[in-house]
Design a protein around this motif. Sequence first.
Motif, mmCIF file in Angstrom:
data_model
loop_
_atom_site.group_PDB
_atom_site.id
_atom_site.type_symbol
_atom_site.label_atom_id
_atom_site.label_comp_id
_atom_site.label_asym_id
_atom_site.label_seq_id
_atom_site.Cartn_x
_atom_site.Cartn_y
_atom_site.Cartn_z
ATOM 1 N N GLU A 139 48.942 158.271 153.685
ATOM 2 C CA GLU A 139 50.390 158.469 153.714
ATOM 3 C C GLU A 139 51.041 158.305 152.348
ATOM 4 O O GLU A 139 52.020 158.979 152.045
ATOM 5 C CB GLU A 139 51.042 157.484 154.694
ATOM 6 N N HIS A 140 50.514 157.408 151.538
ATOM 7 C CA HIS A 140 51.164 157.125 150.250
ATOM 8 C C HIS A 140 50.126 156.594 149.275
ATOM 9 O O HIS A 140 49.256 155.800 149.647
ATOM 10 C CB HIS A 140 52.294 156.096 150.450
ATOM 11 N N ILE A 141 50.214 157.033 148.017
ATOM 12 C CA ILE A 141 49.327 156.560 146.957
ATOM 13 C C ILE A 141 50.190 156.035 145.824
ATOM 14 O O ILE A 141 51.006 156.775 145.264
ATOM 15 C CB ILE A 141 48.399 157.683 146.442
ATOM 16 N N SER A 142 50.037 154.758 145.504
ATOM 17 C CA SER A 142 50.750 154.163 144.387
ATOM 18 C C SER A 142 49.732 153.711 143.344
ATOM 19 O O SER A 142 48.521 153.910 143.496
ATOM 20 C CB SER A 142 51.602 152.978 144.863
ATOM 21 N N LEU A 143 50.224 153.074 142.289
ATOM 22 C CA LEU A 143 49.323 152.655 141.225
ATOM 23 C C LEU A 143 48.490 151.442 141.608
ATOM 24 O O LEU A 143 47.487 151.150 140.947
ATOM 25 C CB LEU A 143 50.125 152.335 139.953
ATOM 26 N N ARG A 144 48.854 150.714 142.641
ATOM 27 C CA ARG A 144 48.117 149.516 143.020
ATOM 28 C C ARG A 144 47.423 149.648 144.363
ATOM 29 O O ARG A 144 46.388 149.032 144.586
ATOM 30 C CB ARG A 144 49.056 148.303 143.056
ATOM 31 N N GLU A 145 47.978 150.427 145.282
ATOM 32 C CA GLU A 145 47.449 150.450 146.640
ATOM 33 C C GLU A 145 47.691 151.817 147.267
ATOM 34 O O GLU A 145 48.501 152.612 146.787
ATOM 35 C CB GLU A 145 48.117 149.356 147.491
ATOM 36 N N THR A 146 46.965 152.061 148.351
ATOM 37 C CA THR A 146 47.082 153.302 149.106
ATOM 38 C C THR A 146 47.358 152.950 150.561
ATOM 39 O O THR A 146 46.703 152.066 151.121
ATOM 40 C CB THR A 146 45.796 154.132 148.993
ATOM 41 N N LEU B 254 49.049 150.756 160.313
ATOM 42 C CA LEU B 254 49.075 151.041 158.877
ATOM 43 C C LEU B 254 48.170 150.055 158.152
ATOM 44 O O LEU B 254 48.297 148.841 158.317
ATOM 45 C CB LEU B 254 50.503 150.938 158.335
ATOM 46 N N THR B 255 47.258 150.570 157.353
ATOM 47 C CA THR B 255 46.353 149.748 156.563
ATOM 48 C C THR B 255 46.657 149.957 155.091
ATOM 49 O O THR B 255 46.676 151.093 154.607
ATOM 50 C CB THR B 255 44.881 150.115 156.842
ATOM 51 N N ILE B 256 46.921 148.862 154.375
ATOM 52 C CA ILE B 256 47.181 148.915 152.938
ATOM 53 C C ILE B 256 45.869 148.610 152.227
ATOM 54 O O ILE B 256 45.359 147.493 152.302
ATOM 55 C CB ILE B 256 48.276 147.924 152.532
ATOM 56 N N VAL B 257 45.333 149.605 151.561
ATOM 57 C CA VAL B 257 43.999 149.502 150.947
ATOM 58 C C VAL B 257 44.155 149.387 149.433
ATOM 59 O O VAL B 257 44.823 150.233 148.822
ATOM 60 C CB VAL B 257 43.132 150.731 151.296
ATOM 61 N N PRO B 258 43.574 148.374 148.787
ATOM 62 C CA PRO B 258 43.593 148.321 147.317
ATOM 63 C C PRO B 258 42.887 149.538 146.729
ATOM 64 O O PRO B 258 41.869 150.003 147.249
ATOM 65 C CB PRO B 258 42.846 147.021 146.997
ATOM 66 N N ASN B 259 43.439 150.039 145.644
ATOM 67 C CA ASN B 259 42.868 151.245 145.046
ATOM 68 C C ASN B 259 41.447 151.025 144.544
ATOM 69 O O ASN B 259 40.644 151.961 144.511
ATOM 70 C CB ASN B 259 43.759 151.722 143.896
ATOM 71 N N SER B 260 41.120 149.796 144.147
ATOM 72 C CA SER B 260 39.757 149.536 143.685
ATOM 73 C C SER B 260 38.746 149.736 144.813
ATOM 74 O O SER B 260 37.608 150.149 144.560
ATOM 75 C CB SER B 260 39.655 148.110 143.145
ATOM 76 N N THR B 261 39.150 149.463 146.055
ATOM 77 C CA THR B 261 38.252 149.689 147.194
ATOM 78 C C THR B 261 37.949 151.168 147.361
ATOM 79 O O THR B 261 36.813 151.568 147.603
ATOM 80 C CB THR B 261 38.878 149.124 148.474
ATOM 81 N N LEU B 262 38.968 152.002 147.226
ATOM 82 C CA LEU B 262 38.775 153.445 147.359
ATOM 83 C C LEU B 262 38.028 154.035 146.173
ATOM 84 O O LEU B 262 37.394 155.082 146.297
ATOM 85 C CB LEU B 262 40.127 154.143 147.507
#
Length: 301
Positions: free
Chosen positions: A142-149, A158-166
């Motif tokens: 749904e949304h991609i930011s500089l810290r999380e997706t 809704l799951t907030i995933v750290p970008n490092s995980t992805l």
Amino acid sequence: MSTFDILMRQLWSMWTGFIALLPNIAISVLLVILTALAARLCRRIAARLTQHAHIRESLKQLVDTVVSIAVWVVGLMIAATVVLPGLTPASLIAGLGIGTIAIGFAFQDFFQNFLAGILIMVRQKMRIGDVIECDGIVGRVEHISLRETHVRKLSNELTIVPNSTLFKNPVEILTDKPHRRHEIVVGVSYDTDLDRAADVIRSALEGLDVIEKDRRIDVFAKEFNASSVDFTVRWWAGSKPLDMHSSRDAVIRAVKSALDENGIEIPFPYVTNTFKEPLGIHRSSQDAPQGDEAAQSGLGA
């Protein structure tokens, strides 16, 4: 001169120095306010320039963020040099370089997610709206930011995933293409003609509208199971989860109906029990016929 006098003189010197810096502080505060206005204006200009460009929404957000950060860095550096006239941009950059090492260790996870977010936004795959699977999480981006997706699971959480995980883990993009291959396993009894069974299953799928007619339908004998010979049945349909469930439901119904019409058995699991020694069957005295009933049964026989 007493210690008290020395302390008071130092405090008075600090106070007069603060009073002397008030104009510079006021100018620096004004510069910070102007920096905020300039950052907002530059973000609007960047958004207007990228609005008509054929780039992904995540890249537009990245451009806006980078422009805003650049304006803030320049504005804060100018404000710092105004407050402290002896501070030059070169010494400030050198100080930031030394402090960055300590800050980097303290905020390692933050910067890791930040850099991963930039790389995720830059790469072409995984756009907003794609259904992905990563580290046990399946959902729509749904949304991609500089810290999380933000990933909306198929059950609407809704799951907030750290970008490092992805970035560090493999990511399956289920909707990267409009169609993908699906499969099920169909078992038939051992006394079935396998060529005939394969033709019946293939004919059942060819009559369905939910599968792609231009793609090949595969029916392969897979293995000898405990009570059946298993076929792997593969077809192409939509890549969305709803398309997968709809096509699988239609295929299972069609295959079951076709096998029933042609008298092909889908066997239940058979269980064969073997014993080391023969089992004797003994009739109890309560079950044996008694008296006249035994005689009548003998005469009747």
